[in-house]
Design a protein around this motif. Structure first.
Motif, short mmCIF file in Angstrom:
data_model
loop_
_atom_site.label_atom_id
_atom_site.label_comp_id
_atom_site.label_asym_id
_atom_site.label_seq_id
_atom_site.Cartn_x
_atom_site.Cartn_y
_atom_site.Cartn_z
N LEU A 233 -1.50 0.19 8.63
CA LEU A 233 -1.67 0.88 7.59
C LEU A 233 -3.03 0.08 6.56
CD1 LEU A 233 -0.32 3.09 5.65
CD2 LEU A 233 0.93 0.92 4.54
N LEU A 240 -5.51 7.46 4.40
CA LEU A 240 -4.23 6.92 3.97
C LEU A 240 -3.17 7.86 4.37
CD1 LEU A 240 -2.50 5.01 3.00
CD2 LEU A 240 -2.42 5.74 0.68
N ARG A 243 -2.66 7.70 8.17
CA ARG A 243 -2.20 6.50 8.75
C ARG A 243 -0.54 6.56 8.48
NH1 ARG A 243 -5.07 2.33 5.06
NH2 ARG A 243 -6.49 4.27 4.23
N ARG A 356 -11.92 -3.14 4.39
CA ARG A 356 -10.61 -2.82 4.75
C ARG A 356 -10.28 -2.96 6.30
NH1 ARG A 356 -7.85 1.21 6.42
NH2 ARG A 356 -9.42 2.84 6.13
#
Length: 532
Positions: A233, A240, A243, A356
């Protein structure tokens, strides 16, 4: 392949020829083809080194294997029954007549029963599959770390995994834990591939692997799900929404692969199948959520023969953060747990300001999460628990030591990285001396590891200015300091026959168990009525 960001410890040498860029933002927003960075370059010696690692592991796990006879008679009997009757095979029955099943799902029994069908009944046909699972697990640890780290880091990870004493014990034994660890390591590899490519397929494969782990030892397999899901995640190069969708699909795959056998058995009338061993009402569901489930955490296991490992202790010992470091547990697995935790913290700190989707940080989330969550469950579980369960920590410990040591070694030009690495090596040596001091077995090893640890720490602090020879000497002394203790225990474990339901690794220690049985024994039978 280790880029550095603002405020992060700088590397000693100039950056590698091919730096790993951040994935294109547009691709991430639109969920297009997954970004793929370069894999760390290999060397000519890598393949021979990997072959040597796997060959040495095979020798360690296979040498003199037949000395343990039937090992755990409980599971050997089920393997024999499964080789005689397909009905007993399917249900994992303890006898060919199919009167009662073992207290676990049958996947591990299936492997042994098929081996017995092909090669005939012998201790080798029962135990060799477990040893080969160990070799495969070591290769998977290497292969998973190698995706994002250089060869030396991956080889060190595999070696630490192979030499963990409890791993040597369980990959030479016929309890379900060998297959469970192999499947969870395969799941970690699939999660890494899924994060690497942002693909649903690999995450589904991870779900299937964990589901098969559930078919091996029920709820223990699910302990790795939260850290694996969190890592995907956080770090997968996809929007998002995708995911979250991928995790849902992988969860469905887990439920199907882990629950199909359960659904079939529950649909068969009780009069037409064996009694479900370990349950109180002849139900697989009760076995899942009771004896083999939440009861292991709370101690409220209906029909259990003890438990209650609260602060005052119980049949399964006191709980708490230090359980894994006690006399019974420490020599099994704890040699490098402090180092793995410290290196995880260092890895997350070094990578804290990266994008990220940074792979190195994702790797520490995958393996560090595995270690922390599983160790917490083992440390505070108040129900039935045995020291050999800790084999589930071995892959994570190996991976974290390999990755963390590389990360700090690559930055040894910075005094902070040198000091951290020196502290890890010296601390590991001192802790190894403490573990070795719990037994009168080869006391000279204590002096060796302490001297090697102090020497390695001093050479590391000297830094690169001391020259290449000093760096090589520091690496060699560090390996001796950190691996001499577990290696000695691993060799002792491999040279000792093990039987019964509750085997332990290494020599007997004060306040712990003997190599084959309960406290105060040397291979004695477990307390009456207990099952592993």
């Amino acid at each position: 392949m280790t880029p550095s960001g603002t405020g992060v410890l700088p590397p000693l040498a100039p950056p590698p020829p091919v730096a790993e860029p951040a994935p294109p933002p547009a691709e991430e927003r639109r969920g297009l083809r997954a970004w793929r960075g370069p894999r760390p370059a290999g060397s000519r010696w890598e393949r021979p080194a990997v072959a040597a690692l796997l060959l040495a592991t095979a020798l360690l796990y296979l040498w003199g294997l037949g000395a343990s006879g039937w090992a755990n008679d409980f599971y050997s009997a089920a393997a024999q029954a499964g080789s005689d009757s397909w009905s007993a095979f399917f249900y994992g029955a303890s006898d060919a007549a199919g009167s009662i099943t073992v207290d676990k799902p049958p996947l591990a029994i299936w492997v042994m029963a098929l081996s017995v069908r092909v090669f005939g009944l012998s201790s080798w046909s029962i135990l060799v599959p477990e040893a080969l699972m160990g070799v495969a697990t070591v290769w998977l640890v290497y292969a998973t770390v190698r995706r994002w780290f250089p060869p030396a880091a991956a080889l060190l990870a595999g070696a630490v995994m192979a030499l963990t004493p409890v791993a040597v014990l369980m990959f030479r034994f016929n309890n379900p834990d060998a297959l469970l660890v192999l499947l969870l390591t395969a799941a970690a590899y699939a999660v890494v591939r899924a994060i690497e490519g942002g693909g649903t397929r690999w995450l589904v494969l991870a779900g299937v692997a964990v589901g098969l782990g559930f078919m091996t030892k029920m709820l223990q397999a699910l302990v790795v799900v939260p850290p694996f899901a969190l890592a995907y995640l956080v770090a997968a190069p996809a929007p998002l929404a995708r995911r979250v969708r991928d995790l849902a699909v992988a969860g469905a795959a887990l439920i199907v692969s882990g629950g199909l056998w359960v659904a079939i058995v529950e649909s068969v009338p009780a009069s037409m199948r064996p009694y479900i061993g370990g349950s109180q009402d002849d139900s697989v569901l009760e076995l899942i959520f009771g004896y083999n489930g939440f009861g292991r955490l709370t101690g409220n296991e209906t029909g259990s023969v003890g438990g209650g490992g609260g602060p005052g202790g119980g049949m399964w010992g006191p709980t708490g953060w230090d359980r894994l470091f006690t006399a019974s547990w420490g020599g099994q697995v704890a040699w490098l747990i402090p180092a793995a935790l410290a290196l995880t913290a260092a890895g997350l700190w070094v990578t804290r300001r990266r994008p990220r989707v940074d792979r190195e940080r994702a790797a520490f989330l995958v393996w560090g999460g595995w270690l922390v969550v599983t160790a917490a469950v083992f440390s505070y579980g108040q129900g039935i628990i045995h020291e050999y369960y800790s084999v589930a920590l071995a892959p994570a410990i190996g991976a974290l030591v390999g990755m963390g040591a590389h990360l700090l070694w690559a930055r040894r030009g910075d005094v902070r990285a040198r000091a951290a690495l020196a502290a890890v090596v010296a601390g590991s040596a001192i802790w190894a001396a403490v573990l070795l001091g719990r037994s009168d077995w080869h006391p000279e090893l204590r002096a060796l590891v302490v001297v090697a640890g102090i020497a390695a720490a001093a050479l590391l602090l000297a830094g690169p200015a001391a020259g290449r020879r000093i760096a090589v000497a520091a690496a060699a002394a560090g390996l001796v300091a950190t691996l001499a203790g577990p290696t000695a225990y691993a060799l002792e474990t491999a040279s000792t026959p093990h039987g019964g339901a509750i085997p332990t690794a290494g020599p007997a220690v004060q306040g712990g168990r003997g190599p084959g049985g309960p406290p105060g024994g040397m291979g004695g039978a477990p307390p009456a009525g207990t099952l592993p």
